[in-house]
Design an enzyme around this catalytic site. Structure first.
Site: not given
Ligand code: IMP
Ligand code: MG
Length: 171
Positions: A99, A155
């Site tokens: 993300d 989730d």
């Molecule tokens: P980042 O550090 O923003 O890349 O966060 C990634 C983490 O956020 C992932 O491993 C997920 O656990 C959670 N996450 C981000 N987007 C989603 C989504 O659309 N659905 C579910 N979990 C998400």
């Protein structure tokens, strides 16, 4: 929030794509050489279980809890089991979704200090419009739009990880 009644990615499409990604991982790994797979819990449990079953090489597997940085996760304190040495290892990080990229970028920086032979990153889903750091996965099964996606390990507030397909929740 309400679960969408529609399917974003079907079970069949996931199965097919995971098989392709496993082939690509194998193609980039020296024949017969072991691979150290680091699966980030809880989100990656289903993807990882399906992916490793398709890999031909000897796999060393660690499933470690790592909530996103946003949810208070601390990549620098990731608990690697003793039977999973990182030094010199051919590491494949397996994650549910990329993300903002903050969590994986921090994890990658931490793991580099442990001197693995290399680090590759396989994600089930990639939400590129949300990226805040310079990070591109080596393997991504699907790109998804900017929605909260659930199912196949992902989730919403702890729910829906068990769905065998991917859908989203309506705001
Ligand atoms: P980042 O550090 O923003 O890349 O966060 C990634 C983490 O956020 C992932 O491993 C997920 O656990 C959670 N996450 C981000 N987007 C989603 C989504 O659309 N659905 C579910 N979990 C998400
Ligand atoms: Mg996660």
């Amino acid at each position: 929030m309400k679960l969408s009644g529609k399917t974003l990615i079907s079970e069949k499409d996931i199965r097919k794509r995971v098989r392709q990604i496993a082939k690509a991982v194998a193609a980039g790994t020296p024949r017969g050489a072991p691979l150290s797979v680091l699966a980030l819990m809880d989100g990656a449990f289903m993807f990882c279980a399906d992916l490793v079953r398709q890999l031909p090489m000897p796999v060393r597997l660690a499933m470690v809890p790592l909530p996103s940085v946003r949810r208070g996760g601390a990549p620098a304190r990731i608990p690697l089991p003793p039977e999973f040495p990182a030094r010199g290892a051919d590491l494949l990080i397996v994650e549910d979704i990329l993300d903002s990229g903050q969590t994986l970028a921090a994890l990658r920086d931490h793991l580099r200090l442990l001197e693995p032979a290399r680090i590759r990153l396989a994600v089930l889903l990639d939400k590129p419009v949300r990226r805040e750091v310079d990070l591109t996965p080596d393997f991504a099964c699907f790109q998804v739009p900017d929605r909260w996606v659930v199912g196949y390990g992902l989730d919403w507030r702890g729910l829906y990880r068990n769905l065998p397909y991917i859908t989203w929740v309506e705001p």
